[in-house]
Design an enzyme around this catalytic site. Structure first.
Site, mmCIF file in Angstrom:
data_model
loop_
_atom_site.group_PDB
_atom_site.id
_atom_site.type_symbol
_atom_site.label_atom_id
_atom_site.label_comp_id
_atom_site.label_asym_id
_atom_site.label_seq_id
_atom_site.Cartn_x
_atom_site.Cartn_y
_atom_site.Cartn_z
ATOM 1 N N ASP A 24 0.827 -1.205 0.000
ATOM 2 C CA ASP A 24 0.000 0.000 0.000
ATOM 3 C C ASP A 24 0.859 1.252 0.000
ATOM 4 O OD1 ASP A 24 0.748 -0.969 2.657
ATOM 5 O OD2 ASP A 24 -0.336 0.770 3.434
ATOM 6 N N TYR A 143 0.954 0.359 15.990
ATOM 7 C CA TYR A 143 2.320 0.754 16.296
ATOM 8 C C TYR A 143 2.367 1.647 17.528
ATOM 9 C CZ TYR A 143 3.492 -0.847 11.593
ATOM 10 O OH TYR A 143 3.658 -1.603 10.459
ATOM 11 N N LYS A 176 -0.522 -6.451 13.634
ATOM 12 C CA LYS A 176 0.827 -6.218 13.122
ATOM 13 C C LYS A 176 1.472 -5.111 13.927
ATOM 14 C CE LYS A 176 3.088 -4.205 9.038
ATOM 15 N NZ LYS A 176 2.919 -3.882 7.597
#
Length: 267
Positions: A24, A143, A176
């Protein structure tokens, strides 16, 4: 878990392990190496054993003819490196858009600890609610990033562990996040959630660096990788995908994986 969600998770993984190649980056960085002829790159990485590829929905038509029966994940937010703030990810599509694009799952990026965290929490929560109505899995890219987070600090793995736990609390199916540098520190991250944890790859390093990081990830109890630039920008993306897949799916050592893929093992 519904039968439909389980079936779709199986399409993007192998025996509950995952080698996902996000591409992406065109919205973020432009048509960088590996993305101009994205068709060839998709063919290469899936021929090398990748379970799924991930793009923004506008690229879907270039994905499906070249993915060799691998799974497809549609990413639903983004930002650019030339904009005012790359951490300010904005929604780029809906669950229905992803379904129309032929997606087996959707993904969403959240920067935990940033000034944009509140809005991104709301958006991820809304996305998981909507996706569950269709039995569509959600990959949360969670994250630990913000002014009070330093990856060099001893407690960095606690911040990353917080980020992955947040993803589970908001209803994601896979999470992730960034690798914390060692199997020992990353074990805390894996233990912070019951979700499958996969790692990001970041900028391209040496082949041995990449594969050794994957080996440490699996040794920590993680479920695989979602690695972009270190694979799609490789001079031989099929080979590096094969090496990473050997570690994730076949429990190969770093040296075995590099050798079997036909990549040089450093002396």
């Amino acid at each position: 878990m519904t039968a439909g969600k389980r079936a779709r998770l199986e399409r993007i993984g192998t025996d509950d392990t995952y080698v996902i190649i996000p591409m992406d980056h065109g919205i973020t960085m432009g048509a960088v190496k590996g993305l101009k002829d994205i068709e060839a790159t998709i063919d290469a990485v899936t021929s090398g054993g990748a379970d799924a590829v991930l793009t923004q929905r506008g690229i879907a038509g270039r994905v499906h003819p070249n993915k060799n029966d691998a799974g497809y994940i549609t990413h639903l937010n983004g930002s650019t490196t030339i904009g005012p703030d790359e951490q300010d990810k904005r929604t780029t599509g809906t669950v229905e858009d992803a379904i129309r694009a032929g997606a087996d799952a959707v993904s969403f990026h959240i920067n935990v600890g940033s000034q944009y965290e509140p809005e991104q929490i709301e958006e991820l929560s809304e996305l998981t609610t909507e996706a569950s109505q269709y039995g569509l899995p959600v990959l949360a890219m969670a994250y630990a990033r913000g002014p009070d987070i330093d990856s060099e600090n001893e407690d960095y793995n606690e911040s990353v562990g917080h980020a992955v736990r947040l993803a589970e609390e908001l209803g994601a199916d896979i999470v992730k996040t960034g690798y914390t540098g060692s199997a020992e520190t990353f074990q805390h991250v894996v233990e912070s959630t019951s979700l499958p944890v996969v790692i990001a790859g970041g900028s391209k390093g040496t082949d041995e660096d990449t594969v050794r990081m994957v080996r440490g990830t699996m040794d920590a109890g993680a479920s695989g990788v979602s690695m972009g630039r270190s694979i799609f920008q490789h001079d031989e993306p099929e080979k590096i995908a094969r090496a990473v897949s050997a570690v994730v799916h076949d429990d190969a050592t770093t040296e075995e994986a590099l050798r079997e893929a036909g990549l040089a093992v450093e002396a």
